[in-house]
Design a protein around this motif. Structure first.
Motif, PDB file in Angstrom:
ATOM      1  N   UNK A   1      21.933  34.241  36.667  1.00  0.00           N
ATOM      2  CA  UNK A   1      21.651  33.212  37.659  1.00  0.00           C
ATOM      3  C   UNK A   1      20.931  32.072  36.962  1.00  0.00           C
ATOM      4  N   UNK A   2      21.423  30.874  37.151  1.00  0.00           N
ATOM      5  CA  UNK A   2      20.822  29.705  36.504  1.00  0.00           C
ATOM      6  C   UNK A   2      20.518  28.659  37.560  1.00  0.00           C
TER       7      UNK A   2
ATOM      8  N   UNK B   1      15.296  27.567  35.480  1.00  0.00           N
ATOM      9  CA  UNK B   1      15.041  29.002  35.700  1.00  0.00           C
ATOM     10  C   UNK B   1      16.333  29.772  35.487  1.00  0.00           C
ATOM     11  N   UNK B   2      16.264  30.797  34.673  1.00  0.00           N
ATOM     12  CA  UNK B   2      17.455  31.582  34.338  1.00  0.00           C
ATOM     13  C   UNK B   2      17.113  33.062  34.423  1.00  0.00           C
ATOM     14  N   UNK B   3      17.963  33.805  35.089  1.00  0.00           N
ATOM     15  CA  UNK B   3      17.705  35.241  35.263  1.00  0.00           C
ATOM     16  C   UNK B   3      18.810  36.057  34.627  1.00  0.00           C
ATOM     17  N   UNK B   4      18.418  37.137  33.977  1.00  0.00           N
ATOM     18  CA  UNK B   4      19.388  38.149  33.557  1.00  0.00           C
ATOM     19  C   UNK B   4      18.794  39.525  33.862  1.00  0.00           C
TER      20      UNK B   4
ATOM     21  N   UNK C   1      15.445  42.780  36.675  1.00  0.00           N
ATOM     22  CA  UNK C   1      15.650  41.362  36.381  1.00  0.00           C
ATOM     23  C   UNK C   1      14.483  40.760  35.617  1.00  0.00           C
ATOM     24  N   UNK C   2      14.795  39.821  34.723  1.00  0.00           N
ATOM     25  CA  UNK C   2      13.770  39.004  34.071  1.00  0.00           C
ATOM     26  C   UNK C   2      14.188  37.541  34.190  1.00  0.00           C
ATOM     27  N   UNK C   3      13.227  36.708  34.509  1.00  0.00           N
ATOM     28  CA  UNK C   3      13.471  35.274  34.662  1.00  0.00           C
ATOM     29  C   UNK C   3      12.842  34.524  33.484  1.00  0.00           C
ATOM     30  N   UNK C   4      13.588  33.570  32.950  1.00  0.00           N
ATOM     31  CA  UNK C   4      13.131  32.748  31.826  1.00  0.00           C
ATOM     32  C   UNK C   4      12.977  31.320  32.322  1.00  0.00           C
ATOM     33  N   UNK C   5      11.758  30.815  32.232  1.00  0.00           N
ATOM     34  CA  UNK C   5      11.474  29.498  32.797  1.00  0.00           C
ATOM     35  C   UNK C   5      11.268  28.475  31.680  1.00  0.00           C
TER      36      UNK C   5
END
Lengths: 525, 525
Positions: free
Chosen positions: A126-127, A142-145, A492-496
């Motif tokens: 998810x981006x 914000x990007x989630x994998x 899930x982990x989100x990268x901000x």
């Protein structure tokens, strides 16, 4: 290949130091060599240390390499050839054709997960791109994998020495997710486990993966099992087995300083509802199909139809008569272990003595050790509703027919049920309205609903659910069979606001895995 | 609208019968009218019975109707106008602009979930069509969708009287999933809760939904809270609050005959790593940004930066000096409740007395009741590693700077951390390699990783993760903020060989919701 009686800890053959486990050929009651000395807490510690050391590297293997690893395991299992089949037959009493079929299913399952890994949808990328000009506040990028949970402890099941054991569904889905796996082998088939464990370990080596990705331990549930679940480096548990065994693992997992998820598949009586029009039109065929499903594999399936519910009357009597006749003609079958046979005999004995049930039929007599007869019992809905004991699973080819006075009693029986793996509806066109009325209840009770089939036989595919509300499993939010099982072992982990070069590949702007991401609220096509 | 001091049980205003809860204006320490008599076990039973009765109907509402319901709640909250803002300000001591912003976020969140519901991806529809000719065995037609778990108990949080309370994220995501919701209001803002509860209840009526879809209870955690979590009709729990509160709910949920999932968001100290090049280039700006994040909202955020980790030296000293100066200039702020203020004072007092920490700076003195000063402490990595007590969250504007001798100590501190909601990296180009080396550890520790930002401020979007490994939350497999939160309240059900007319709409052959299904292994486009 000669069996060594040793465990495999990060690919090294290591002898246990505790009480020796020896498989028993249930068809002869004779022990099989070699003995397998059980592991100790130190062995658990070694395996966990290796799994932990392997985790960060293994979880970032490319989709291609991880998929190839799963395929290599399948190839290595096939390379074991007849030795595996013969040993599994000897250890389980199951027919050769069944073991061959189960091997095909096990290898097919590994290859199915390889395809799932490659497709990458499980990463659920998810981006939400940055909106620096947004008012009143800008939005960050914000990007989630999904990332794997960590090393997983897998407990092999007795009744599927291949498909739910060392390289079975739990192992395949955990490895697919990127989790190292430590298997505690089931004591009933240690030789089969050693053979398959060797195949996995060779695949680890061939694929150049860190050796801690896989270990195989033998030993007691109380010592090795609880130590594994309690180890802080284990982050999830997969289990297929008894209610008491599953509950013990859940409690151990909850008692940890850091509780972890346990996916325990435990018990199910798999109700079958016979609707009036279907029963009228095809009572005999239904009876035949039912007894075939009931007695398949000596009834040793978690999806065995242990409960039949129908409105009383002449049609149900016909069904009962034919089913009884089929049961009487069904040959005795060797059960997996003396312990399972004893438990079956005890369960059947309790039901036979129960004041609210009647015995209807029993199968042909045993001709060897550990052979069970099929059993059919009948009761009335009001009696069934009055005693929780009648909800207990008898693992084996025994089933209880519940006769209901009317549709309302059918509904009450359905509502009275605990969580199930499956619920089956036998219906014809005129039954549709009745079935529709019952569906909401069954959807709340079971993970898989079947029309005009039998619950035994669990397809490995995308849409399968082998799971269900407690006590069928400890966690109804997932499945242990089918590709959705990979989701169990992820978080899930989100990268901000990460610079692109610091992002994991799945999230980079160039989308190197060609994933259909959820991009600014829209699914990419 | 006049506040009544009553609960809302299935839309009916019902007075409690237990000890009266009365909000306190923390800015004056004066109690606010009306009093809210607490609910009893009977009220819990009533709300659960209504929720259960509503479940089967509500969960099969069309996507359009359910989305409209969420939007109607947002409209009704906005219709409350200034009365809601004024009451929330009085009950929390939070500034008016903050409450207005939070109202916008809360309504935006409801509308975002409405969009998610309509898109329908959460149904995760998987179809494997029948293969009647397949050898050796045919394949049945298998179709999977997600169904809601059942009625959900939601516990409002103290620190977000709107966004994490009666119609906050847990309520919105559970309603979106198709679960009726029973909220136990937080005792700190009962008037705000009554106003918002009334808005939800009006939306239930306007949308023609069964009244049990929503209830609002007041009362003690011990009586109402535990009774709710223990009720067999409740199938999941959402909670934001203290570690001890979350653990108590987890234990109650596990002690049930049928254990249920608890999504408890509990505690996090949100480590911030300052890398050398960034620290050298912009120590002053970092210090300013850090203190702004630390002191925002009196530090009463679960993502408050309670820990800063950096290599010792002149650059860190500069950071410390500027941060200390900003802290000293920061005005005292009113905390949410006297209880939270007391706990903050106690936590700061413990840290001040701790032999291994030094106090660096404190904010301006209080000018009214319940006003907290910001606090900055410093310690050495080897000391930090020696005492688990230094990992404890202090809820409020207090932070601890950990000085590390070298990169290896930075790594050790990172590995030593418990599970976190966030971890932040302040870095410049030359720090990338260092940061990359630390990432695997941080991915294992936290649900959201930030570069060159501050952890406070949680965007409601698809990619957000507000969650993380224990003890940050009780279940790292999900998020409590963002659209992925809908997944918490779902479980898969598989339909085998169903006639089309008996299938739920989402699975019918005509695909009436126009979903991109996973069809025979391929994603539809």
């Amino acid at each position: 290949m000669t069996l060594t009686g040793k465990m495999l800890i990060g690919g090294e053959a290591i002898a246990g130091s505790r009480e020796t486990i020896r498989a028993i050929d249930p068809a002869t009651n004779k022990p099989l060599e070699p003995g397998y000395p059980g592991g100790s807490g130190e062995h658990v510690d070694q395996a966990c240390a290796l799994a932990w050391a392997a985790f960060d590297q293994y979880r970032e293997t490319s989709l291609a390499i991880r998929a190839e690893f799963l395929e290599t395991i399948a190839n290595e299992i096939e390379s074991l050839g007849d030795e595996l089949v013969e040993r599994a037959v000897a250890e389980t009493g199951l027919p050769r054709a069944r073991i061959q079929g189960e091997r095909g299913r096990t290898c097919g399952q590994l290859r199915t997960f390889a395809r799932t890994v490659r497709a990458g949808e499980w990463l659920d990328v998810r981006v939400d791109t940055a909106l620096p000009e947004r008012q009143p506040l800008p939005r960050a990028d914000l990007r989630q994998r999904q990332v794997p949970l960590g090393p997983v402890a897998v407990f092999g099941a007795s009744n599927f020495p291949l498909a739910f054991s060392v390289a079975g569904g739990d192992t395949a889905s955990a490895l697919a997710a990127g989790c190292p796996v430590i298997v505690k082998a089931h004591g009933a088939h240690p030789g089969t486990s050693e053979l398959v464990g060797g195949a996995v370990a060779r695949a680890v080596t061939k694929c150049g993966l860190p050796k801690g990705v896989f270990s195989l331990l033998f030993g007691s549930g109380r010592e090795v099992g609880i130590a594994l679940v309690s180890d802080p480096r284990i982050k999830a548990v997969g289990f297929t087995g008894s209610h008491s065994g599953g509950i013990a693992l859940c409690q151990a997992a909850q008692a940890r300083p850091e509780p972890i998820p346990v996916y325990a598949e435990m018990s199910s009586i798999n109700p079958v509802f016979l609707f009036p029009a279907a029963l009228q039109a095809r009572a005999e065929a239904l009876a035949q199909g039912f007894v075939a499903s009931l007695t398949q594999g000596a009834g040793q399936f978690c999806t065995n139809p242990g409960l039949v519910i129908a409105r009383q009357g002449a049609d149900l009597d016909r069904f009962l008569g034919v089913a009884a006749e089929h049961v009487r003609q069904s040959p005795a079958q060797t059960m997996l272990t003396p312990g399972i046979f004893d438990a079956y005999q005890a369960g059947v004995g309790s039901l036979a003595k129960h004041p609210l049930t009647q015995a209807v039929a029993a199968g042909l007599s045993a001709e060897g050790p550990n052979q069970c007869q099929a059993h059919l019992f009948v009761t009335q809905a009001r009696d069934f509703l009055s005693d929780q004991a009648l909800l207990t699973e008898i693992f084996g080819a025994a089933s209880l027919i519940v006769q209901c006075a009317d549709d309302e009693e059918v509904r009450q029986v359905a509502e009275h049920l605990e969580g199930q793996l499956t619920a089956t509806l036998q219906l014809d066109e005129p039954d549709l309205q009745n079935a529709r009325a019952l569906l909401p209840t069954l959807e709340r009770k079971a993970g898989r609903l079947l029309v005009n089939g039998w619950p035994t036989g669990v397809e490995v595919c995308d849409a399968m659910v082998h799971g269900g509300p407690f006590p069928a499993t400890s966690d109804a939010r997932s499945t242990s069979v089918g590709t959705a099982a990979i989701l169990r072992f992820l978080r899930p982990v989100c990268y901000q606001d990460f610079p692109d070069s610091l992002l994991p590949a799945a999230l980079q702007q160039s989308n190197p895995f060609h994933l259909r991401r959820l991009l600014d609220g829209q699914r990419e096509v």
